[in-house]
Motif scaffolding. Structure first.
Motif, short mmCIF file in Angstrom:
data_model
loop_
_atom_site.label_atom_id
_atom_site.label_comp_id
_atom_site.label_asym_id
_atom_site.label_seq_id
_atom_site.Cartn_x
_atom_site.Cartn_y
_atom_site.Cartn_z
N ILE A 1 72.61 9.23 33.76
CA ILE A 1 72.22 8.29 32.71
C ILE A 1 71.15 8.87 31.79
CG2 ILE A 1 71.06 6.07 32.33
CD1 ILE A 1 72.51 5.05 34.83
N GLU A 2 70.22 9.62 32.36
CA GLU A 2 69.04 10.04 31.60
C GLU A 2 69.14 11.44 31.03
OE1 GLU A 2 65.90 9.48 34.38
OE2 GLU A 2 66.26 7.32 34.59
N THR A 3 70.17 12.20 31.38
CA THR A 3 70.30 13.57 30.88
C THR A 3 71.71 13.79 30.36
OG1 THR A 3 71.14 14.72 32.86
CG2 THR A 3 68.77 14.25 32.77
N ASP A 4 71.88 14.92 29.68
CA ASP A 4 73.20 15.35 29.21
C ASP A 4 73.74 16.51 30.03
OD1 ASP A 4 73.41 13.48 27.06
OD2 ASP A 4 72.00 14.71 25.90
N VAL A 5 73.16 16.73 31.20
CA VAL A 5 73.59 17.84 32.05
C VAL A 5 75.04 17.62 32.47
CG1 VAL A 5 73.20 18.98 34.28
CG2 VAL A 5 71.25 18.24 32.89
N ALA A 6 75.82 18.67 32.44
CA ALA A 6 77.23 18.58 32.81
C ALA A 6 77.37 18.08 34.25
CB ALA A 6 77.90 19.95 32.67
N ILE A 7 78.42 17.31 34.48
CA ILE A 7 78.62 16.69 35.80
C ILE A 7 78.72 17.74 36.90
CG2 ILE A 7 80.28 15.38 37.18
CD1 ILE A 7 80.73 13.65 34.63
N GLN A 8 79.42 18.83 36.64
CA GLN A 8 79.53 19.87 37.67
C GLN A 8 78.18 20.51 37.98
OE1 GLN A 8 81.14 19.86 34.76
NE2 GLN A 8 81.30 21.90 33.82
N ASP A 9 77.29 20.55 36.98
CA ASP A 9 75.96 21.11 37.22
C ASP A 9 75.09 20.13 38.02
OD1 ASP A 9 76.57 23.45 35.90
OD2 ASP A 9 75.88 22.71 33.95
N ILE A 10 75.25 18.83 37.77
CA ILE A 10 74.54 17.83 38.57
C ILE A 10 74.99 17.93 40.02
CG2 ILE A 10 74.24 15.35 38.98
CD1 ILE A 10 74.52 14.93 35.96
N ALA A 11 76.30 18.04 40.22
CA ALA A 11 76.84 18.17 41.57
C ALA A 11 76.26 19.38 42.28
CB ALA A 11 78.36 18.27 41.51
N THR B 1 79.66 3.64 44.37
CA THR B 1 79.48 2.84 43.15
C THR B 1 80.77 2.25 42.62
OG1 THR B 1 79.82 4.64 41.57
CG2 THR B 1 77.60 4.39 42.48
N ALA B 2 81.90 2.66 43.20
CA ALA B 2 83.23 2.23 42.73
C ALA B 2 83.53 2.75 41.32
CB ALA B 2 83.38 0.72 42.78
N SER B 3 82.80 3.75 40.87
CA SER B 3 83.03 4.34 39.55
C SER B 3 82.92 5.86 39.64
CB SER B 3 82.01 3.83 38.52
OG SER B 3 82.16 2.45 38.29
N THR B 4 83.60 6.53 38.74
CA THR B 4 83.47 7.99 38.66
C THR B 4 82.17 8.32 37.92
OG1 THR B 4 84.59 8.14 36.52
CG2 THR B 4 85.97 8.22 38.51
N PRO B 5 81.67 9.55 38.07
CA PRO B 5 80.49 9.94 37.31
C PRO B 5 80.68 9.78 35.80
CG PRO B 5 80.91 11.52 39.05
CD PRO B 5 82.08 10.59 39.04
N THR B 6 81.84 10.14 35.31
CA THR B 6 82.11 10.01 33.87
C THR B 6 82.04 8.56 33.44
OG1 THR B 6 83.52 11.97 33.90
CG2 THR B 6 83.78 10.46 32.04
N ALA B 7 82.62 7.65 34.23
CA ALA B 7 82.61 6.23 33.88
C ALA B 7 81.21 5.65 33.94
CB ALA B 7 83.55 5.46 34.83
N LEU B 8 80.41 6.08 34.92
CA LEU B 8 79.03 5.60 35.02
C LEU B 8 78.22 6.02 33.79
CD1 LEU B 8 78.11 6.24 38.77
CD2 LEU B 8 78.16 4.02 37.61
N ARG B 9 78.37 7.27 33.39
CA ARG B 9 77.63 7.78 32.23
C ARG B 9 78.07 7.03 30.97
NH1 ARG B 9 77.00 14.13 31.55
NH2 ARG B 9 74.97 13.72 32.54
N LYS B 10 79.35 6.84 30.80
CA LYS B 10 79.86 6.17 29.61
C LYS B 10 79.42 4.71 29.57
CE LYS B 10 84.16 5.24 27.11
NZ LYS B 10 85.63 5.43 27.10
N SER B 11 79.46 4.03 30.72
CA SER B 11 79.07 2.62 30.78
C SER B 11 77.59 2.44 30.46
CB SER B 11 79.38 2.06 32.17
OG SER B 11 78.91 0.75 32.30
N ALA B 12 76.76 3.32 31.00
CA ALA B 12 75.32 3.20 30.78
C ALA B 12 74.95 3.42 29.33
CB ALA B 12 74.57 4.20 31.65
N ARG B 13 75.73 4.21 28.61
CA ARG B 13 75.40 4.54 27.23
C ARG B 13 76.20 3.70 26.23
NH1 ARG B 13 74.67 11.14 27.53
NH2 ARG B 13 73.20 11.10 29.28
N GLY B 14 77.11 2.87 26.79
CA GLY B 14 77.96 2.08 25.90
C GLY B 14 77.29 0.85 25.38
#
Length: 263
Positions: free
Chosen positions: A221-231, A250-263
């Motif tokens: 949510i707070e960074t733009d670091v690539a998901i594979q780098d976070i992993a 969380t019942a969501s993918t990392p991509t969906a969590l990031r998109k939802s938080a910024r939507g």
């Protein structure tokens, strides 16, 4: 390198409406003083779980594992104090249940004055905030010397749980398992799980999972670091494994969590 400024916020501002930011076990790089002015809840601190309520002051040193679950109607203020300042703060985590009206009014007044400074943005407001925080540190150090606020002795389970929580805060991003931590503490995984459950109501694996989950959600949510780098940073063997972990909790993918938080 200059330190970040002191920050004063309400509990609602601290979570931005996302309860997991406080309710998941985690640690922060700054010291925190939380003053609860309304409501009740549960606190994980120093390896034990206890109840919290109105006029409780929580002193949480930087890099100390904690969580705070409060009801929807709860209110409070938090001072976030950068690690490395000259402000003298208690070395260990403390929960003070305040009953003295004078002391309650003193801390409330200091935090409310600091909040006004933070909100007005006047000239030298950060200097004024620093001064208020110095007075808060004096208030804290006075209170912890009072007989009613002396810490209670910890039993063996609580001591082991506290040691494990300290390790989780320090090593959660290294991909260590609960069994790895148990071995480092010279106990069996079963014994560690039993001790943590007795002291916190959570198993050792639960606490480790929560810390990793908090770090993952914060990074997404707070960074733009690539998901594979976070992993990779959090010790996951692959981005696919990280995605399964996030979906499970969380019942969501990392991509969906990031998109939802910024939507």
């Amino acid at each position: 390198m200059s330190l970040p400024p002191v920050q004063i916020s309400t509990l609602a501002q601290l979570t931005s409406g996302q309860d997991w930011k406080l309710s998941l076990a985690h640690d922060r790089p700054a010291h925190m003083l939380i003053w609860l002015t309304r409501g009740q809840g549960r606190l994980l601190l120093n390896g034990t779980r206890r109840g919290v309520g109105t006029h409780n002051a929580l002193s949480i040193p930087a890099h100390t594992l904690f969580s705070l679950e409060m009801g929807r109607q709860s209110m409070g203020l938090a001072a976030v104090i950068p690690d490395g300042t000259d402000v003298r703060l208690p070395d260990g985590p403390r929960q003070l249940r305040m009953r003295d009206v004078t002391a309650i009014n003193e801390l409330t007044g200091l935090l409310e004055a600091a909040q006004r400074e933070a909100n007005t943005g006047r000239a030298l407001s950060q200097d004024a905030l620093d001064a208020h925080v110095l007075l808060m540190s004096v208030w804290l150090r006075r209170q912890i010397t009072e007989p009613e606020h002396l810490p209670q002795p910890m039993n063996a389970a609580a001591r082991l749980s506290a040691a494990f929580c300290k390790r989780v805060a320090a090593h959660h991003a290294q991909g260590l398992t609960m069994a790895d931590h148990a071995a480092a503490l010279n106990v069996t995984a079963t014994h560690l799980t039993r001790a943590c459950k007795a002291a916190t109501g959570r198993t050792a694996a639960d606490l480790l999972t929560e810390r990793v989950l908090h770090a993952a959600r914060s990074a997404l949510i707070e960074t733009d670091v690539a998901i594979q780098d976070i992993a990779r940073h959090l010790g996951f063997g692959s981005a696919a494994y990280f995605t399964r972990f996030m979906q499970q909790h969380t019942a969501s993918t990392p991509t969906a969590l990031r998109k939802s938080a910024r939507g």
